[in-house]
Design a protein around this motif. Structure first.
Motif, PDB file in Angstrom:
ATOM      1  N   HIS A   1       3.691   1.903  -2.064  1.00  0.00           N
ATOM      2  CA  HIS A   1       4.427   0.851  -2.674  1.00  0.00           C
ATOM      3  C   HIS A   1       3.285  -0.232  -3.005  1.00  0.00           C
ATOM      4  O   HIS A   1       3.389  -1.048  -3.858  1.00  0.00           O
ATOM      5  N   ARG A   2       2.015  -0.118  -2.140  1.00  0.00           N
ATOM      6  CA  ARG A   2       0.932  -1.221  -2.459  1.00  0.00           C
ATOM      7  C   ARG A   2       0.379  -0.865  -3.487  1.00  0.00           C
ATOM      8  O   ARG A   2      -0.380  -1.899  -4.358  1.00  0.00           O
TER       9      ARG A   2
ATOM     10  N   ARG B   1      12.742   3.954  -7.846  1.00  0.00           N
ATOM     11  CA  ARG B   1      12.959   4.441  -6.647  1.00  0.00           C
ATOM     12  C   ARG B   1      13.125   5.930  -6.171  1.00  0.00           C
ATOM     13  O   ARG B   1      12.569   6.686  -5.537  1.00  0.00           O
TER      14      ARG B   1
ATOM     15  N   LEU C   1      10.027   7.892  -6.479  1.00  0.00           N
ATOM     16  CA  LEU C   1       9.132   7.652  -5.560  1.00  0.00           C
ATOM     17  C   LEU C   1       9.491   8.372  -4.298  1.00  0.00           C
ATOM     18  O   LEU C   1       9.084   9.175  -3.535  1.00  0.00           O
TER      19      LEU C   1
ATOM     20  N   ARG D   1       6.158   5.853   7.623  1.00  0.00           N
ATOM     21  CA  ARG D   1       6.217   4.428   6.947  1.00  0.00           C
ATOM     22  C   ARG D   1       5.059   3.939   6.470  1.00  0.00           C
ATOM     23  O   ARG D   1       4.760   3.352   5.515  1.00  0.00           O
TER      24      ARG D   1
ATOM     25  N   ARG E   1       4.344   5.614   3.237  1.00  0.00           N
ATOM     26  CA  ARG E   1       5.063   5.270   1.911  1.00  0.00           C
ATOM     27  C   ARG E   1       4.302   3.691   1.837  1.00  0.00           C
ATOM     28  O   ARG E   1       4.541   3.556   0.674  1.00  0.00           O
ATOM     29  N   ASN E   2       4.276   3.098   2.549  1.00  0.00           N
ATOM     30  CA  ASN E   2       3.639   1.758   2.386  1.00  0.00           C
ATOM     31  C   ASN E   2       2.469   1.664   1.535  1.00  0.00           C
ATOM     32  O   ASN E   2       2.398   0.731   0.660  1.00  0.00           O
TER      33      ASN E   2
END
Length: 285
Positions: A258-259, A220, A223, A251, A254-255
């Protein structure tokens, strides 16, 4: 009935019953793979291709019931390619009853509905069921019919259950090697561990999922550092505007990362990209 060993061309007689009896008396023995029983196969090539499919997925007990063109068969040997050992060890029987006489549990393959009350299994479910029975030291087998018409009702009546695959209603016919390959694949798939592809001494077997050699999933903190770097540059370029939309835009960005399942190498690569894109061009003096 007598059976013929294809590799040596000899007939095995009364000693078969003694071998089966001794096997049953042994409480602990290695996992016995299912026998593949080809009933009245017509083409030697199809027998060879079926043997090759068996070898691909760890099966070796090939049994032939009255092959049309006799046995041994040169075309079967040629089609088997690297699986000649399976063909050489194949046994030939005069009747279905003789071919499955030593088995505790037998499946019959068919694509057509039958007017008989009999359990129906998919290839995946059938493989799992045979695996469980093999773990209990039971001998199992799967019967496949001739190329032209498959198994008849009398043959199916000798089995404990029916094995049928989900196929297109518009064309439900599988060739004999295809049917053998489909079951053989499911048999190996239900084993553990589930290695994929060719196993090599250099990098071992492939495993399902995304391989990440020489790297690891990003932490984390890594990231968060990437996000701070990227969002800072996007603020300076005016991308994250108007201000009221900035939170939702951040958001979404960032998503996306994450994907991706980002690795630490990915983080370093992206930070290098951002630095390169935002570096000021050198002055001309």
């Amino acid at each position: 009935m007598m059976k013929v060993n294809a590799g040596r061309g000899k007939r095995a007689g009364d000693n078969d019953a003694g071998e089966v009896k001794r096997a049953r008396q042994a409480p602990e023995r290695p996992l016995v793979t299912p026998a593949v029983v080809l009933v009245h196969p017509q083409l030697g090539e199809n027998i060879g291709f079926a043997a090759r499919a068996m070898a691909n997925f760890g099966l070796s007990d090939l049994r032939l019931v009255a092959p049309r063109d006799g046995w041994p068969n040169d075309k079967a040997i040629a089609a088997a390619a690297g699986a000649v050992a399976v063909v050489d060890r194949a046994t030939v029987y005069d009747t279905i009853e003789a071919a499955i006489g030593d088995l505790n549990y037998v499946l019959a393959t068919t694509a057509r509905p039958r007017e008989m009350v009999k359990l129906v299994l998919s290839p995946e479910t059938a493989a799992a069921a045979l695996r469980e029975r093999a773990s209990a030291a039971e001998r199992t087998g799967v019967m496949f019919g001739a190329e032209r018409s498959g198994l008849d009702n009398d043959a199916i009546a000798l089995a404990d259950a029916i094995l049928t695959a989900p196929v297109s209603p518009g064309f439900a016919s599988l060739s004999l090697p295809q049917a053998v390959l489909l079951f053989s694949y499911e048999w190996l798939k239900c084993q553990s561990p589930k290695a994929l592809g060719r196993i090599t001494t250099f990098d071992g077997p492939a495993l399902e999922g995304t391989p990440t050699p020489d790297t690891w999933p990003a932490t984390r903190a890594e990231l968060f550092g990437l996000f701070e770097h990227l969002e800072g540059e996007l603020d300076r370029s005016g991308f994250l505007r108007p201000p009221e939309k900035r939170p939702s835009m951040v958001r979404s960005i960032r998503n996306m990362f994450h994907r991706m399942g980002v690795t630490e190498q990915d983080v370093r690569t992206w930070r290098g990209i951002i630095t390169a894109l935002t570096r000021r061009p050198p002055s001309r003096g």
